[in-house]
Design a protein around this motif. Structure first.
Motif, PDB file in Angstrom:
ATOM      1  N   SER A   1     -42.329   0.794   3.179  1.00 18.55           N
ATOM      2  CA  SER A   1     -43.017  -0.209   2.384  1.00 18.55           C
ATOM      3  C   SER A   1     -43.277  -1.459   3.200  1.00 18.55           C
ATOM      4  O   SER A   1     -44.247  -2.163   2.975  1.00 18.55           O
ATOM      5  CB  SER A   1     -42.176  -0.557   1.157  1.00 18.55           C
ATOM      6  N   CYS A   2     -42.428  -1.713   4.169  1.00 24.90           N
ATOM      7  CA  CYS A   2     -42.429  -3.036   4.790  1.00 24.90           C
ATOM      8  C   CYS A   2     -42.370  -2.940   6.312  1.00 24.90           C
ATOM      9  O   CYS A   2     -42.132  -3.907   6.988  1.00 24.90           O
ATOM     10  CB  CYS A   2     -41.221  -3.790   4.224  1.00 24.90           C
ATOM     11  N   GLY A   3     -42.595  -1.743   6.861  1.00 24.57           N
ATOM     12  CA  GLY A   3     -42.558  -1.602   8.305  1.00 24.57           C
ATOM     13  C   GLY A   3     -41.159  -1.750   8.867  1.00 24.57           C
ATOM     14  O   GLY A   3     -40.174  -1.591   8.150  1.00 24.57           O
ATOM     15  N   CYS A   4     -41.071  -2.055  10.154  1.00 28.80           N
ATOM     16  CA  CYS A   4     -39.769  -2.249  10.780  1.00 28.80           C
ATOM     17  C   CYS A   4     -39.924  -3.275  11.893  1.00 28.80           C
ATOM     18  O   CYS A   4     -40.994  -3.802  12.118  1.00 28.80           O
ATOM     19  CB  CYS A   4     -39.219  -0.923  11.321  1.00 28.80           C
ATOM     20  N   ALA A   5     -38.829  -3.525  12.589  1.00 26.95           N
ATOM     21  CA  ALA A   5     -38.840  -4.557  13.619  1.00 26.95           C
ATOM     22  C   ALA A   5     -39.659  -4.141  14.839  1.00 26.95           C
ATOM     23  O   ALA A   5     -39.897  -4.937  15.734  1.00 26.95           O
ATOM     24  CB  ALA A   5     -37.407  -4.894  14.035  1.00 26.95           C
TER      25      ALA A   5
ATOM     26  N   ARG B   1     -43.963  -4.199  13.018  1.00 28.19           N
ATOM     27  CA  ARG B   1     -44.525  -5.435  12.461  1.00 28.19           C
ATOM     28  C   ARG B   1     -44.974  -6.420  13.543  1.00 28.19           C
ATOM     29  O   ARG B   1     -46.087  -6.954  13.466  1.00 28.19           O
ATOM     30  CB  ARG B   1     -43.539  -6.074  11.496  1.00 28.19           C
ATOM     31  N   PRO B   2     -44.125  -6.677  14.597  1.00 21.44           N
ATOM     32  CA  PRO B   2     -44.629  -7.580  15.638  1.00 21.44           C
ATOM     33  C   PRO B   2     -45.883  -7.042  16.330  1.00 21.44           C
ATOM     34  O   PRO B   2     -46.781  -7.794  16.676  1.00 21.44           O
ATOM     35  CB  PRO B   2     -43.447  -7.665  16.612  1.00 21.44           C
TER      36      PRO B   2
ATOM     37  N   ASP C   1     -48.389 -14.015  10.893  1.00 20.14           N
ATOM     38  CA  ASP C   1     -47.276 -13.729   9.985  1.00 20.14           C
ATOM     39  C   ASP C   1     -45.969 -14.039  10.702  1.00 20.14           C
ATOM     40  O   ASP C   1     -45.459 -13.233  11.470  1.00 20.14           O
ATOM     41  CB  ASP C   1     -47.323 -12.264   9.544  1.00 20.14           C
TER      42      ASP C   1
ATOM     43  N   GLN D   1     -42.977 -14.116   9.774  1.00 19.09           N
ATOM     44  CA  GLN D   1     -41.818 -13.259   9.509  1.00 19.09           C
ATOM     45  C   GLN D   1     -41.916 -11.932  10.261  1.00 19.09           C
ATOM     46  O   GLN D   1     -40.989 -11.150  10.246  1.00 19.09           O
ATOM     47  CB  GLN D   1     -41.667 -12.996   8.006  1.00 19.09           C
ATOM     48  N   SER D   2     -43.074 -11.676  10.876  1.00 16.43           N
ATOM     49  CA  SER D   2     -43.200 -10.463  11.677  1.00 16.43           C
ATOM     50  C   SER D   2     -43.054 -10.767  13.151  1.00 16.43           C
ATOM     51  O   SER D   2     -43.397  -9.952  13.993  1.00 16.43           O
ATOM     52  CB  SER D   2     -44.551  -9.799  11.409  1.00 16.43           C
ATOM     53  N   ARG D   3     -42.588 -11.950  13.448  1.00 16.74           N
ATOM     54  CA  ARG D   3     -42.356 -12.283  14.847  1.00 16.74           C
ATOM     55  C   ARG D   3     -40.862 -12.251  15.144  1.00 16.74           C
ATOM     56  O   ARG D   3     -40.050 -12.577  14.305  1.00 16.74           O
ATOM     57  CB  ARG D   3     -42.902 -13.669  15.150  1.00 16.74           C
ATOM     58  N   PHE D   4     -40.572 -11.876  16.357  1.00 14.49           N
ATOM     59  CA  PHE D   4     -39.216 -11.938  16.857  1.00 14.49           C
ATOM     60  C   PHE D   4     -38.761 -13.400  16.818  1.00 14.49           C
ATOM     61  O   PHE D   4     -39.562 -14.314  16.966  1.00 14.49           O
ATOM     62  CB  PHE D   4     -39.204 -11.379  18.281  1.00 14.49           C
ATOM     63  N   ILE D   5     -37.481 -13.609  16.626  1.00 14.58           N
ATOM     64  CA  ILE D   5     -36.955 -14.955  16.400  1.00 14.58           C
ATOM     65  C   ILE D   5     -37.445 -15.974  17.444  1.00 14.58           C
ATOM     66  O   ILE D   5     -37.791 -17.102  17.117  1.00 14.58           O
ATOM     67  CB  ILE D   5     -35.398 -14.926  16.332  1.00 14.58           C
TER      68      ILE D   5
ATOM     69  N   ARG E   1     -40.695 -17.107  16.602  1.00 16.47           N
ATOM     70  CA  ARG E   1     -40.712 -17.750  15.296  1.00 16.47           C
ATOM     71  C   ARG E   1     -40.257 -19.202  15.412  1.00 16.47           C
ATOM     72  O   ARG E   1     -40.783 -20.068  14.747  1.00 16.47           O
ATOM     73  CB  ARG E   1     -39.807 -16.966  14.346  1.00 16.47           C
TER      74      ARG E   1
ATOM     75  N   ARG F   1     -40.308 -15.010   2.004  1.00 17.65           N
ATOM     76  CA  ARG F   1     -40.229 -13.553   1.819  1.00 17.65           C
ATOM     77  C   ARG F   1     -40.073 -12.905   3.189  1.00 17.65           C
ATOM     78  O   ARG F   1     -40.681 -13.349   4.144  1.00 17.65           O
ATOM     79  CB  ARG F   1     -41.505 -13.028   1.154  1.00 17.65           C
ATOM     80  N   ARG F   2     -39.282 -11.832   3.243  1.00 19.01           N
ATOM     81  CA  ARG F   2     -38.938 -11.152   4.493  1.00 19.01           C
ATOM     82  C   ARG F   2     -38.293 -12.136   5.460  1.00 19.01           C
ATOM     83  O   ARG F   2     -38.582 -12.126   6.653  1.00 19.01           O
ATOM     84  CB  ARG F   2     -40.175 -10.497   5.137  1.00 19.01           C
TER      85      ARG F   2
ATOM     86  N   ALA G   1     -39.366  -8.581   0.767  1.00 19.48           N
ATOM     87  CA  ALA G   1     -40.756  -8.657   0.328  1.00 19.48           C
ATOM     88  C   ALA G   1     -40.849  -8.480  -1.184  1.00 19.48           C
ATOM     89  O   ALA G   1     -41.786  -8.957  -1.824  1.00 19.48           O
ATOM     90  CB  ALA G   1     -41.575  -7.588   1.040  1.00 19.48           C
ATOM     91  N   GLU G   2     -39.867  -7.778  -1.748  1.00 21.02           N
ATOM     92  CA  GLU G   2     -39.887  -7.484  -3.180  1.00 21.02           C
ATOM     93  C   GLU G   2     -39.106  -8.535  -3.965  1.00 21.02           C
ATOM     94  O   GLU G   2     -38.779  -8.312  -5.135  1.00 21.02           O
ATOM     95  CB  GLU G   2     -39.259  -6.111  -3.452  1.00 21.02           C
TER      96      GLU G   2
ATOM     97  N   GLN H   1     -31.343 -14.438  11.835  1.00 23.35           N
ATOM     98  CA  GLN H   1     -32.507 -14.687  12.686  1.00 23.35           C
ATOM     99  C   GLN H   1     -33.319 -13.418  12.950  1.00 23.35           C
ATOM    100  O   GLN H   1     -34.282 -13.438  13.682  1.00 23.35           O
ATOM    101  CB  GLN H   1     -32.045 -15.276  14.028  1.00 23.35           C
TER     102      GLN H   1
ATOM    103  N   ILE I   1     -35.508  -9.748  12.136  1.00 27.52           N
ATOM    104  CA  ILE I   1     -36.698  -9.372  11.356  1.00 27.52           C
ATOM    105  C   ILE I   1     -36.239  -8.564  10.146  1.00 27.52           C
ATOM    106  O   ILE I   1     -35.433  -7.643  10.271  1.00 27.52           O
ATOM    107  CB  ILE I   1     -37.700  -8.585  12.224  1.00 27.52           C
TER     108      ILE I   1
ATOM    109  N   HIS J   1     -36.974  -6.056   7.089  1.00 28.58           N
ATOM    110  CA  HIS J   1     -37.921  -5.018   6.706  1.00 28.58           C
ATOM    111  C   HIS J   1     -37.271  -4.173   5.634  1.00 28.58           C
ATOM    112  O   HIS J   1     -36.165  -3.685   5.825  1.00 28.58           O
ATOM    113  CB  HIS J   1     -38.341  -4.178   7.904  1.00 28.58           C
ATOM    114  N   GLY J   2     -37.952  -3.994   4.511  1.00 28.54           N
ATOM    115  CA  GLY J   2     -37.332  -3.324   3.387  1.00 28.54           C
ATOM    116  C   GLY J   2     -36.074  -4.099   3.041  1.00 28.54           C
ATOM    117  O   GLY J   2     -36.067  -5.324   3.050  1.00 28.54           O
TER     118      GLY J   2
ATOM    119  N   THR K   1     -32.920  -6.355  11.314  1.00 32.78           N
ATOM    120  CA  THR K   1     -32.672  -5.951  12.696  1.00 32.78           C
ATOM    121  C   THR K   1     -32.100  -7.139  13.454  1.00 32.78           C
ATOM    122  O   THR K   1     -32.696  -8.218  13.470  1.00 32.78           O
ATOM    123  CB  THR K   1     -33.979  -5.482  13.349  1.00 32.78           C
TER     124      THR K   1
ATOM    125  N   PRO L   1     -31.260  -9.853  16.094  1.00 34.07           N
ATOM    126  CA  PRO L   1     -32.143 -10.366  17.148  1.00 34.07           C
ATOM    127  C   PRO L   1     -31.615 -10.147  18.561  1.00 34.07           C
ATOM    128  O   PRO L   1     -32.372 -10.217  19.505  1.00 34.07           O
ATOM    129  CB  PRO L   1     -32.233 -11.865  16.838  1.00 34.07           C
TER     130      PRO L   1
END
Lengths: 815, 111
Positions: free
Chosen positions: A517-521, A524-525, A542, A544-548, A551, B15-16, B34-35, B54, B56, B58-59, B63, B65
């Motif tokens: 539903s939301c991809g993974c680490a 997403r990047p 996005d 939240q789809s970037r590595f820290i 971000r 979110r996320r 996200a939900e 810190q 990412i 997902h669901g 993960t 960092p």
């Protein structure tokens, strides 16, 4: 005058029959096709992936409107035939009567609904057609919705797994002692149950349903043993029965199914029947392979050609929700039988062979089914296996010593070995078509032979046949998926982002059918970069789809603190900047100051909450982020060049600063490090950089694709530039080409190796128009990129990143 | 008995994403998926102490960092081949306000 053929039922059997008919003699019949569903023929076997969301309905359509139109089929979809008047040779439906010369009944089967109280309640459904699927999908949309699936056979388990993937809480009720008892023995059934339970599906065997409870709609299912399972929907998947009502009513001979001869003719010579609704020599068929055989026979019979239906022994190769299961023959225990069993619990593999009189008579394979067709072949041939008995269970690869190569195992299969169980295609048919029709791809084979075109479980075998038949000429597109969230590779995703105009991560995941539903680490990047580089100015980054590091625009260290590296253009600094750095280090008690390999200064050990304040002080001294954390332009290292050096040929420092000022802020697939050396002595070490320049008397040698990290690699020379302007344009265009072609995290040297230096030179060196094109595109994207991220955050952007949300300590003593 | 204390609004967390709450057992990472589900876990990867807040999201997973370990936010268990777990802390949502079970935190602190 053309003969009139009326077909009742627009399913897989009649669809296949019409294909054969039109292929043999397109003009023989004027065809009217009735279907109870308001749509044409689709691959019913693939309803499970549609239910789980892995496929769309459009992808499983086998005959679309164009096909029916091209073949002049008069389609009467959504119109149920209510009676057949065989005396007058007409069928009767809501719109009146339709006359026939020949009639084909292919009404298939109807789901068996167990006769318990409450079975009529809304929310009780079967799993038979697209409408059922749509109903289930709608029910799964409600958060926390619960489904009870009655029936632990293949159909019920497919439904259960798909509904679970849709996020429902699922319970499977099965009457028998273990799942899929017709295909599996208890041990394999247990493994399957364990697998399903690990996915969060509850399995209740020996479950006798007592009643379905509810007032206005279904609310729960009650069992004889007193268990009650709450349910928003109940899916009945206990079995099917031949749909024979219309045949019975018209007086045709019907037992369990409509009785047909070897030619598929019913008790009325002008009425034929095929599919799940028929009974042939006391057998009713449900698997697709024999149904397709019937279709072939019926087409020939209609065309007055000789044909006879000869049922063949079939093996069941099933994919239950990603678990491979294979069973064939007779695998029940008995006195005169022996068995060989292999269990590998940790790998989830179970194999059981049943032997009688030194011959293989049954096989059950779970988890690893590659040898299924070989065992099945031994069974069909009644081969003596005493010679290889000791190693039989390890499969074909272990026989005869040599063959550990799966390719050899496939090559060794006899010509009549069945490869595609769904469509009854044997090896020689496939290899014959590959050679005879010059086929080169899996899609070709599917189109010409139908092998691997239904359930797809034989795809691996077909690919091996292509490889063994074509040798090196077979070149499968070995695409490495980005991550387990998708089957698509980086290049495909990028192409589709452009082709479909996808402009957000949710849009990509929806349109390209992401499995999560939301991809993974991992993905997403990558998607964020592809969207950002494809749609500059349009796509909203996005965060939240970037590595820290990207971000918060600093580098995370092992203790959770950060390091801060301000830009020093071309490695040049001054007292004011150095003072500011020293002051910041004092003010925030920054423990370590280090000179980096890229000619700048790294402040290590900064607390996250201090970052905005540190940046504010550095900004005040005119410094911006050095992007030392970015998949983007890092540094342009320089030597002092003609300004100071007695050997310098050009102003290497000036060019380095110019490149860095032009290109900073750009995002790239992976980090980009550059350098400019003022003479071939190369003090800036430009020949191990992603892009390097060596100044010479006559101008600038542009290098690229070096590496000095995990790999060490000297650069290649791209070309020679006469002026600084030309050098800049080439470097910028090269970087833009990389930005558009490079896969996420793929450094320039790997990209160059993949696409070939020649193709890069063709775009950047030889074709000046293309060079200009890529240059302009880079310039355009920079309009949106050259914003100092530090300054933005000093001014309050993403403030939530840098402050704790709350703080609480030990409770204070009561006052 | 639980002692639910307010730690902020769900809207304070992207979110996320995640925010940190400082507590007697160290930093607690509070996640919003996200939900719009919320979860709290120790902000410390059992592998090398990475700050999971810190990572990412997902669901219902995050993960780390530092070395890409993946944890379930629901159970705190490491996913895939890695073994280990982080402690989870109970949260409750009252309207938009996130409440944390402080007694549970104190109990952990007392261990």
């Amino acid at each position: 005058m053309k003969q009139r053929l009326v077909v009742i039922g627009a399913g897989m059997a009649s669809g296949r029959m019409l294909e054969h008919l039109f292929e043999a003699d397109p003009g023989a019949f004027e065809v009217t096709l009735f279907g109870a569903e308001p749509r044409g023929n689709y691959n019913r076997i693939m309803l499970s992936p549609v239910l789980s969301g892995e496929k769309t309905y459009d992808e499983i359509v086998t005959h679309d409107a164009d096909w029916y139109r091209d073949n002049n089929v008069n389609c009467r979809f959504g119109e149920t035939v209510t009676a057949i008047d065989r005396k007058r040779k007409v069928v009767i439906s809501k719109d009146g009567e339709t006359a026939y010369d020949k009639l084909l009944i292919a009404t298939g089967s109807a789901p068996f609904i167990i006769p318990v109280a409450g079975k009529e309640l809304p929310g009780v459904m079967a799993f038979r057609d697209l409408d059922d699927v749509n109903n289930m999908v709608a029910a799964a949309g409600k958060p926390g919705a619960k489904a009870v699936v009655i029936g632990g056979g293949l159909l019920g388990l497919e439904a259960a797994a798909a509904l679970r993937l849709r996020g429902m809480e699922v319970v499977v009720l099965h009457l028998m002692g273990h799942l899929m008892e017709r295909q599996l023995d208890p041990a394999a059934g247990y493994l399957l149950q364990r697998e399903l339970e690990s996915r969060g599906i509850k399995v209740h065997c020996k479950a006798q349903t007592k009643a379905i409870l509810g007032n206005d709609r279904v609310e729960a299912v009650a069992l004889d043993d007193g268990t009650v399972y709450p349910a928003d929907i109940v899916v009945m998947a206990v079995g099917i029965r031949p749909e024979t009502r219309i045949a019975t009513d018209s007086g045709l001979h019907v037992e369990r199914g409509i009785i047909v001869s070897d030619q598929m003719v019913t008790s009325d010579p002008d009425v034929l029947a095929i599919g799940e609704c028929v009974e042939h020599e006391n057998v009713v068929y449900g698997l697709v392979a024999p149904l397709y055989d019937m279709a072939k026979v019926a087409a020939r019979t209609l065309l007055k050609q000789d044909a006879a239906f000869r049922p063949v022994q079939t093996a069941t190769q099933l994919k239950v929700t990603g678990v491979s299961v294979y069973s064939a023959g007779d695998f029940a225990d008995a006195e005169d039988r022996e068995e060989i069993v292999l269990r590998d619990a940790s790998a989830g593999v179970y194999k059981r062979l049943v032997l009688k009189d030194d011959r293989l008579i049954g096989a059950v394979l779970y988890g690893e089914t590659g040898d299924g067709s070989w065992f099945f072949d031994l069974m069909k041939r009644g081969a003596e296996i005493s010679e290889m008995r000791d190693t039989l269970i390890f499969g074909q690869a272990y026989q005869g010593g040599a063959q550990l190569d799966p390719m050899a195992a496939v090559a060794a299969l006899p010509d009549d070995a069945e490869i595609c169980g769904c469509n009854g295609v044997c090896k020689s048919t496939i290899t014959g078509a590959i050679v005879g029709k010059g086929l080169t791809s899996l899609d070709d084979v599917r189109a010409h032979t139908k092998a691997s075109a239904s359930c797809g479980s034989c795809t691996g075998l077909v690919e091996k046949l292509l490889a063994s038949t074509l040798g090196d000429a077979y070149n499968p597109a070995a695409i490495q998926p980005i991550c387990p969230c998708t089957d698509l590779g980086h290049d495909e995703v990028r192409r589709l982002i452009v082709a479909k105009g996808l402009k957000s991560i949710p849009a990509v995941m929806q349109e390209l059918e992401w499995k999560t539903s939301c991809g993974c680490a991992k993905c997403r990047p990558a998607l964020n970069y592809y969207l950002l580089s494809t749609w500059p100015g349009e796509y909203e980054d996005d965060n939240q789809s970037r590595f820290i590091n990207e971000r918060v625009h600093a580098n995370i260290q092992k203790d959770g603190t950060y390091s801060v590296v301000p830009r020093m253009w071309g490695g040049i600094t001054n007292p004011r900047e150095l003072r500011a750095i020293a002051d910041v280090a004092d003010k925030f008690a920054i423990p370590t100051i280090k000179v980096t390999g890229g000619q700048r200064i790294d402040l290590l050990g900064v607390k996250k909450e201090d970052l905005p304040a540190v940046w504010a002080d550095l900004n005040a001294a005119g410094m911006v982020s050095g992007a030392a954390y970015a998949k983007g332009l890092r540094t342009v290292k320089t030597c002092v060049g003609s300004d100071w050096c007695r050997f310098g040929t050009q102003d290497s420092t000036g060019l380095g600063v110019r490149i860095e000022k032009f290109m900073w802020g750009s995002w790239t697939p992976a980090k980009v490090k550059m350098a400019v050396s003022g003479c071939p002595r190369n003090c800036a070490e430009a020949t191990c950089k992603d892009v390097g320049v060596i100044c010479v008397d006559s101008g600038y040698e542009i290098h690229f694709a070096g590496a000095a990290g995990l790999d060490i690699k000297g650069t290649e020379v791209l070309c020679h530039a006469k002026t600084e302007d030309e050098a800049l344009e080439i470097i910028v265009a090269l970087t833009q080409l990389y930005r558009e072609q490079g896969r996420y995290l793929e450094r320039i040297y790997k990209w160059a190796k993949r696409v070939g230096s020649d193709s890069i030179k063709a775009n950047i060196v030889e074709d000046l128009e293309k060079r200009r094109y890529y240059f302009e595109r880079f310039v355009y994207s920079q309009k949106f990129a050259q914003v100092d991220p530090w300054e933005e955050r000093v001014n309050g952007k993403d403030a939530h990143e840098f402050a704790a949300m709350a703080e609480f300590g030990f409770p204070q003593a009561a006052e | 008995m639980s002692n639910w204390i307010a730690i902020g609004s769900i809207n304070d967390i992207p979110r996320r994403g995640a925010r940190c709450v400082k507590s007697p057992i160290g930093t607690i990472a509070v996640f919003r998926t996200a939900e719009d589900e919320i979860y709290a876990i120790e902000d410390r990867c059992p592998h090398k102490g990475g700050p999971l807040s810190q990572g990412i999201v997902h669901g219902a997973q995050v993960t780390c960092p530092l070395h890409n370990w993946v944890f379930s936010l629901e159970t705190g268990e490491a996913q895939g081949a890695d073994e280990g777990r982080v402690r989870t802390v109970a949260l409750r949502l009252d309207g938009e306000t996130i409440l944390m079970d402080a007694d549970l935190v104190m109990a952990i602190a007392a261990e």
